[in-house]
Scaffold this active site. Sequence first.
Site, PDB file in Angstrom:
ATOM      1  N   GLY B 217      23.411   0.117 -45.046  1.00  0.00           N
ATOM      2  CA  GLY B 217      23.909  -1.184 -44.603  1.00  0.00           C
ATOM      3  C   GLY B 217      24.215  -1.178 -43.119  1.00  0.00           C
ATOM      4  O   GLY B 217      23.540  -0.510 -42.319  1.00  0.00           O
ATOM      5  N   SER B 218      25.261  -1.881 -42.767  1.00  0.00           N
ATOM      6  CA  SER B 218      25.558  -2.092 -41.348  1.00  0.00           C
ATOM      7  C   SER B 218      25.958  -0.833 -40.592  1.00  0.00           C
ATOM      8  O   SER B 218      25.974  -0.833 -39.361  1.00  0.00           O
ATOM      9  CB  SER B 218      26.663  -3.141 -41.197  1.00  0.00           C
ATOM     10  OG  SER B 218      26.226  -4.355 -41.773  1.00  0.00           O
ATOM     11  N   THR B 219      26.312   0.227 -41.303  1.00  0.00           N
ATOM     12  CA  THR B 219      26.630   1.449 -40.564  1.00  0.00           C
ATOM     13  C   THR B 219      25.397   1.913 -39.786  1.00  0.00           C
ATOM     14  O   THR B 219      25.513   2.584 -38.761  1.00  0.00           O
ATOM     15  CB  THR B 219      27.081   2.585 -41.502  1.00  0.00           C
ATOM     16  OG1 THR B 219      26.092   2.765 -42.513  1.00  0.00           O
ATOM     17  CG2 THR B 219      28.416   2.265 -42.153  1.00  0.00           C
ATOM     18  N   LYS B 221      23.599   0.133 -38.026  1.00  0.00           N
ATOM     19  CA  LYS B 221      23.507  -0.594 -36.741  1.00  0.00           C
ATOM     20  C   LYS B 221      23.863   0.313 -35.570  1.00  0.00           C
ATOM     21  O   LYS B 221      23.433   0.072 -34.435  1.00  0.00           O
ATOM     22  CB  LYS B 221      24.417  -1.818 -36.766  1.00  0.00           C
ATOM     23  CG  LYS B 221      23.875  -2.931 -37.662  1.00  0.00           C
ATOM     24  CD  LYS B 221      24.875  -4.055 -37.832  1.00  0.00           C
ATOM     25  CE  LYS B 221      24.360  -5.081 -38.837  1.00  0.00           C
ATOM     26  NZ  LYS B 221      25.461  -5.944 -39.326  1.00  0.00           N
TER      27      LYS B 221
END
Lengths: 456, 503
Positions: B217-219, B221
């Site tokens: 997920g956003s980790t 990014k």
Amino acid sequence: MKARTLELGLLVLATLVTAVGFVTVGLSETADSPDVTFDLQGEVGGFLAVVVALLLAAHVVIRLFAPLADGMLFPCAALLNGLGYVMISRLDQGLADSQSAWTFIGIGAFCTVLLVVGSPRKLEQYRYTLAIVGVGLLLLPLVPGLGVEINGARIWLRVGPFSIQPGEFAKVVLAAFLAGYLVDKREVLTLTETRFAGLHLPAIRHFGPLLAAWGIALMVMIAQRDLGSSLLFFTLFVVMFYVATNRAAYVLIGMTMFSIGAVVAWRTFSHVQRRVDIWLNPFEDPKGAGFQIVEAAFALADGGVTGTGLSQGTPKKIPYAATDMVFAAFGEELGLLGATGLLVTFMFFVASGFRVATNARSPFEKLLAAGLTSLLGFQAFIIIGGILRVLPLTGVTLPFVSYGGSSLIANYVILALLVRISHNSMVQAVEEAEELKRTAGSLTVSSRTQAGWTAV
Amino acid sequence: MNKPLRHVMAVLLACFTILFIQLNRIQVFGAEALIENSANTRTIQRNFDRDRGLISTIDGVVVAESLDTPGEVFSQQRSYPHGSLYAHSVGYLSFNFGAEGVERTYNAPLTGTTPTQELTDLTNILTGTDQVGNVVLSIDHRMQERARAELGERSGSVVALDPSTGAIRAFWSFPSFDPNRLAVNDGSVANEAWTELLEAEGNPLRAAMYRDRYFPGSTFKVITAASGLENGLITAEQPVFEESDGYVAPLTDRPLTNFAGATCGGNLTELLVESCNTGFGELAAEILGPERLTDTAQNFGFNVSPPFDLADPVVSEFPSDYGSLINNDVPAGVYENTPLLAQAGIGQFDVQASPLEMALVAAAVANGGQLPTPHVVERVENSVTLQTIDDVNPGSWQRAMSGDTAQTLAELMVQAVERGTGRAAIVPGVVVGGKTGTAQLGTDPPQSHAWFIAFAGRPGEAADLAIAVLVEANENAGNQTGGGVAAPIARAMIEQYYQSFGE
């Protein structure tokens, strides 16, 4: 070097080897479990004292009563016995305690036979008595109430707390009978009276008593399911016949008979079939039928060239590691080197035994020495060969090494007879040499005078 | 009679020669095949009867020891006083099922059989296996217990490690299992436990923190941002991405939306602080392109088997194939699967990472761009003298990015905690940088993996800790967010670290 000096030196060596083994086993036992209080100095001191006392006693008896005997035989036996004890103590302390008692009795028997049997030649005249005693000993375990069956073989007598294997003694007695009989009939056996299939054979009647005794013995062993002893006894018979007559034909006949017998036994007895199947395909059922032989092979593989070290392997996994399979335990913990050491010791023993036979003066002693040496040598071959899958595995002890009272005592009796024969023949040889010297002495004197006279 | 005598002797000596030859065939030439024969249980058994050292944590708590079992099949049995707490790190030693964890990878030092141990300890050869190796873990028992307490009955993982050395301080996954059940000498009891564990819900036997993969997920990014910075295509301030509630990549008309339908945009700082999907999707698809993002992901340890002192760590994956170039309508070029690249840029599509890998990502940021080599064992000691015989110090693994990029990212992650999605991880007096992740798995019922990766250190000093927390998706938990669910666990771990390792 004089025989007794050699013997003493080799005994010191055998003692040292045994003691080092004993210390190693003791040390690792203390290392493995701190609860065991092992008084190393005391234990080793006590052990060494007993070993030295026993060996020294036997050595002194040899010095006094057979001073000219061969110097290799007893040290070889002492080394095998000592190493065997160390391995047994590493496997099972209870068995080791009994084995030390058996060793005591064995060396006692050795000294007694050496003292009592001054001239083995006298045994010759009791040959038929020997035949009856031998067969009788073999039959004893079949008597109801006396004999007991252990591990599928009915070859044991239960006497109080002890189990005795009379067959071990029967082998020695029957070897003496064969020697006596063959010496007596040697000449007629070499005479050609009939021809059979291109072979020159003596009349069948000369074989009568021999075949009877031998046949009964063999049948008894087979009935008792003691295949190892049957094979050994058969080999003994062929060897002694060949030595007595120097006729290769007998070996040929023996081999033929063996082949026929083996095929018949294989077809008739399921336990013989099983042994052969296991021999050919031990890995077919490694956890069942082949377990013993497969575990022995794994043990040997674990040992490799140098072995795991005494007390560092897992020879307890091998069934009967202290008795029939003891060679595999040595192969594991002392490796190829240690196992070869045992083989070499046996070869030395066998070579010395045959030297005794070669030097023996009377035909009976010669044949007896050859028979007894073969008995020991082939027994070692049959059990080691069985373990190494050279032959089907049949249960016999490894002489002097395996745990077992009857076997150890019988082997010490064999040793005593060989030592006795060796001494007696040396005595005769010395006498003959002196006789020769006396006659030659006069010759020398005359030649010297002659020479002196010429010089002048 | 002497001639036949010689013949018999020759035959007997030949027999013994045959024995000697056969002995060589078995003990020398055939030994290897026999040792490897499937029916041969000697090697395993030897391992079992051998003395084995203790395993303890860095704060001196014994977590594995050998108990004497007189009268049983084996003379001793392995015991794990803390049950399931170390099942995935220390593992177990079982006759039926072999060894796992440290018991597996450190078998030789534990049994005193490494060449060094055997050489330096010559008395071993004479007296047996007296001196073996004790293994000291880098794991702190209090942190490990804290991780278990914080995660509670939720499936998930907590990995905490020293960002500069890679020394793991906490290594917990739930569900776990009691290794004592497999270590018992009674094979049938162990078999029963094994069957039960294989069928148990959540597969407790699996060490999820390093053998399982999840959408990061956003980790992820953090890596997308690193790629932009590293390639000099963007800075923390420029460019400014358009405020949007849906990014539509080339070749598709399905918009990539923000969490809870939010509208966001701005420069990289704002994107990261607010975890803006639309901005990162555009960055990945239009500015970076497949090759640059894949390269950066691989520099961070994706698509490579990580060096680790536990066996078989899973390979974290970043898909590298996005088809062929179609046109150059955007700076990065438009590829057949550019829409998927937009998703990959926010840790969706086929991106898969283990919790261990994500902890290493945080560590690289805190460690000047260098990925440390993770390890659970601190040192091996001689069991008698207690002297260190092997100081486990595997050093760095590989460079993930430049020091400057790491510095910039660290500042952005600190802001994400101070004023962004990671506020739940604020610890007074400690500089905490972090990145949340909420990987949505489905909408019926809605469920998501909640992630938080973080680092922590004293102001003006090098970071002390890197963390990855994953709370796995669960129907009953609904749309749990990284900031709401995972960040508090990370905060607890940071607090515990400073309690355990002092001021």
